[in-house]
Write a protein that holds these residues in place. Structure first.
Motif, PDB file in Angstrom:
ATOM      1  N   THR A  83       0.767  -1.103  -0.252  1.00 32.65           N
ATOM      2  CA  THR A  83      -0.156   0.081   0.045  1.00 32.65           C
ATOM      3  C   THR A  83       0.887   1.080   0.131  1.00 32.65           C
ATOM      4  OG1 THR A  83      -1.633  -1.154   1.150  1.00 32.65           O
ATOM      5  CG2 THR A  83      -2.022   1.219   1.111  1.00 32.65           C
ATOM      6  N   LYS A  84       1.879   1.221   0.767  1.00 28.23           N
ATOM      7  CA  LYS A  84       2.803   2.457   0.910  1.00 28.23           C
ATOM      8  C   LYS A  84       3.364   2.819  -0.374  1.00 28.23           C
ATOM      9  CE  LYS A  84       3.932   2.692   5.648  1.00 28.23           C
ATOM     10  NZ  LYS A  84       5.031   2.698   6.624  1.00 28.23           N
ATOM     11  N   THR A  85       3.730   1.649  -1.294  1.00 25.97           N
ATOM     12  CA  THR A  85       4.476   2.056  -2.537  1.00 25.97           C
ATOM     13  C   THR A  85       3.273   2.343  -3.458  1.00 25.97           C
ATOM     14  OG1 THR A  85       5.959   0.318  -2.133  1.00 25.97           O
ATOM     15  CG2 THR A  85       5.646   0.838  -4.266  1.00 25.97           C
ATOM     16  N   ILE A 136      -7.839   9.963  -0.159  1.00 27.34           N
ATOM     17  CA  ILE A 136      -6.735   9.244  -0.932  1.00 27.34           C
ATOM     18  C   ILE A 136      -6.075  10.373  -1.920  1.00 27.34           C
ATOM     19  CG2 ILE A 136      -6.486   8.054  -2.959  1.00 27.34           C
ATOM     20  CD1 ILE A 136      -8.448   5.981  -1.734  1.00 27.34           C
ATOM     21  N   ASP A 137      -6.714  11.397  -2.380  1.00 26.62           N
ATOM     22  CA  ASP A 137      -6.300  12.214  -3.101  1.00 26.62           C
ATOM     23  C   ASP A 137      -5.299  13.305  -2.471  1.00 26.62           C
ATOM     24  OD1 ASP A 137      -7.344  11.330  -5.553  1.00 26.62           O
ATOM     25  OD2 ASP A 137      -9.215  12.511  -5.558  1.00 26.62           O
ATOM     26  N   ARG A 138      -5.789  13.641  -1.245  1.00 33.56           N
ATOM     27  CA  ARG A 138      -4.955  14.607  -0.358  1.00 33.56           C
ATOM     28  C   ARG A 138      -3.780  14.086   0.307  1.00 33.56           C
ATOM     29  NH1 ARG A 138     -10.671  17.059   1.850  1.00 33.56           N
ATOM     30  NH2 ARG A 138     -11.658  17.763  -0.099  1.00 33.56           N
ATOM     31  N   TYR A 139      -3.938  12.741   0.506  1.00 32.75           N
ATOM     32  CA  TYR A 139      -2.832  12.105   1.522  1.00 32.75           C
ATOM     33  C   TYR A 139      -1.482  12.211   0.913  1.00 32.75           C
ATOM     34  CZ  TYR A 139      -0.595   8.496   4.208  1.00 32.75           C
ATOM     35  OH  TYR A 139       0.247   7.862   5.192  1.00 32.75           O
ATOM     36  N   ASP A 140      -0.576  12.511   1.936  1.00 32.66           N
ATOM     37  CA  ASP A 140       0.968  12.867   1.611  1.00 32.66           C
ATOM     38  C   ASP A 140       1.426  11.893   2.575  1.00 32.66           C
ATOM     39  OD1 ASP A 140       3.485  13.444   1.392  1.00 32.66           O
ATOM     40  OD2 ASP A 140       2.996  15.726   1.551  1.00 32.66           O
ATOM     41  N   LEU A 141       1.981  10.851   1.918  1.00 28.25           N
ATOM     42  CA  LEU A 141       2.629   9.772   2.873  1.00 28.25           C
ATOM     43  C   LEU A 141       4.122  10.417   3.594  1.00 28.25           C
ATOM     44  CD1 LEU A 141       2.981   6.740   3.147  1.00 28.25           C
ATOM     45  CD2 LEU A 141       4.308   6.406   1.401  1.00 28.25           C
ATOM     46  N   TYR A 164       2.291   9.919   8.991  1.00 28.76           N
ATOM     47  CA  TYR A 164       1.435   9.825   9.548  1.00 28.76           C
ATOM     48  C   TYR A 164       0.562   8.416   8.857  1.00 28.76           C
ATOM     49  CZ  TYR A 164      -0.750  13.695   7.255  1.00 28.76           C
ATOM     50  OH  TYR A 164      -0.914  14.854   6.549  1.00 28.76           O
ATOM     51  N   GLU A 165      -0.290   7.498   9.520  1.00 30.76           N
ATOM     52  CA  GLU A 165      -1.037   6.439   8.711  1.00 30.76           C
ATOM     53  C   GLU A 165      -2.150   7.029   7.991  1.00 30.76           C
ATOM     54  OE1 GLU A 165      -0.091   3.242   8.507  1.00 30.76           O
ATOM     55  OE2 GLU A 165       1.671   3.699   9.799  1.00 30.76           O
ATOM     56  N   PHE A 166      -2.401   6.607   7.063  1.00 31.71           N
ATOM     57  CA  PHE A 166      -3.552   6.799   6.192  1.00 31.71           C
ATOM     58  C   PHE A 166      -4.769   6.907   6.942  1.00 31.71           C
ATOM     59  CE2 PHE A 166      -6.992   5.901   3.222  1.00 31.71           C
ATOM     60  CZ  PHE A 166      -7.134   7.255   2.492  1.00 31.71           C
ATOM     61  N   SER A 167      -5.091   5.950   7.697  1.00 34.39           N
ATOM     62  CA  SER A 167      -6.132   5.883   8.362  1.00 34.39           C
ATOM     63  C   SER A 167      -6.436   7.073   9.308  1.00 34.39           C
ATOM     64  CB  SER A 167      -6.323   4.715   9.475  1.00 34.39           C
ATOM     65  OG  SER A 167      -5.365   4.380  10.292  1.00 34.39           O
ATOM     66  N   SER A 168      -5.588   7.619   9.957  1.00 37.32           N
ATOM     67  CA  SER A 168      -5.454   8.754  10.759  1.00 37.32           C
ATOM     68  C   SER A 168      -5.650   9.871  10.082  1.00 37.32           C
ATOM     69  CB  SER A 168      -4.076   8.937  11.580  1.00 37.32           C
ATOM     70  OG  SER A 168      -3.726   7.658  12.457  1.00 37.32           O
ATOM     71  N   PHE A 169      -5.331   9.985   8.866  1.00 34.03           N
ATOM     72  CA  PHE A 169      -5.719  10.913   7.972  1.00 34.03           C
ATOM     73  C   PHE A 169      -7.268  11.093   7.364  1.00 34.03           C
ATOM     74  CE2 PHE A 169      -5.967  13.084   3.751  1.00 34.03           C
ATOM     75  CZ  PHE A 169      -5.568  14.276   3.847  1.00 34.03           C
ATOM     76  N   ALA A 170      -7.401   9.818   7.023  1.00 34.53           N
ATOM     77  CA  ALA A 170      -8.888   9.330   6.210  1.00 34.53           C
ATOM     78  C   ALA A 170      -9.901   9.696   7.373  1.00 34.53           C
ATOM     79  CB  ALA A 170      -8.872   8.101   5.571  1.00 34.53           C
TER      80      ALA A 170
END
Length: 263
Positions: free
Chosen positions: A20-22, A76-81, A85-91
């Motif tokens: 997922t990170k990749t 998903i469009d706004r997430y910056d790896l 922080y984890e995606f779930s924390s942002f989503a």
């Protein structure tokens, strides 16, 4: 199309085989719609969990779920790896924000007959007129006579109007025990367990990516399908002792990943 170099770098030929990170890194650079769809598919469980949290509040679950999915796409469009922080924390807050906005925009979805809505308005106006005229609070009979309708119709409209007069969560009540006022939100509040469920789900999925096929098989059969070690050994054609060793190895990997997470 996804750049071939990414596949070669990862050593995978299928998008499902890329972690997922990749995928987030690839999507950030390419904005490839195929990557986006795969990321959506992998995280739909977040939208599902949060939709269930807001179900049974006057709006159909399917409608809430659709809004949650839109929020997931925004996330998903706004997430910056790179921010760490984890995606779930942002989503999660992004999706909840969309759901709450939908509730505000849609308002009350229960609809009463127009005649009752109109009668309810007339009742409110008649209360003012009759209170001044009678110098007291008018009874149901007084209102019915003034509006030339039955008492049953008045009672029906009055009951219906309660549905359209929601109490604010900021409303306060006097406390019987001390001088402090009690906020309505405090009376109906409850611990939110959904955030921890999302985090736990993310942790399990992230750790499973580091297991080999045999370890994944044992983990799923043992803890999700509730099979015994003997049954698993028979299905894989190995000894029960081998299954036991694999299970212990999986548990140890999860323990180490948990320690990394906590630290």
């Amino acid at each position: 199309m996804i750049k071939q170099g990414y596949y070669e770098k990862e050593g995978n030929s299928n998008i499902e085989d890329i972690d997922t990170k990749t995928l987030f890194k690839i999507y950030k650079e390419t904005r490839d719609i195929t990557i986006r769809e795969e990321l959506i598919k992998r995280h739909l469980y977040i939208a599902e969990i949060l939709s269930k949290k807001y179900a049974n509040r006057g709006i159909e679950y399917d409608d809430i779920y659709q809004v949650a999915c839109i929020g997931l796409i925004y996330a998903i469009d706004r997430y910056d790896l790179d921010k760490g922080y984890e995606f779930s924390s942002f989503a999660t807050p992004t999706i909840i924000g969309e759901i709450k906005k939908y509730f505000r925009d849609k308002g009350w979805t229960i609809r009463v007959p127009r005649r009752i809505q109109e009668l309810s308005k007339k009742i409110n106006n008649s209360k003012v007129v009759l209170s001044q005229k009678l110098q007291r609070s008018p009874t149901v009979g007084d209102i019915a006579e003034y509006l030339n309708c039955t008492e049953e119709e008045v009672l029906e409209a009055m009951e219906a109007s309660k549905v359209y007069t929601p109490q604010s969560l900021d409303l306060t009540y006097d406390s019987n025990n001390d001088d402090k006022d009690i906020n309505l939100a405090e009376l109906i509040g409850e611990d939110d367990i959904y955030f921890s469920k999302i985090e736990n789900n993310d942790f399990v999925m992230k750790t499973m990516e580091k297991l080999n096929d045999m370890e994944k098989k044992v983990l799923v059969d043992r803890y999700f399908n509730k099979k015994t070690q003997v049954a698993i050994a028979k299905s894989l054609g190995i000894s029960q002792m081998t299954v036991s060793r694999i299970e212990k190895r999986v548990i140890e990997k999860f323990r180490k990943e948990l320690e990394k997470t906590l630290n």
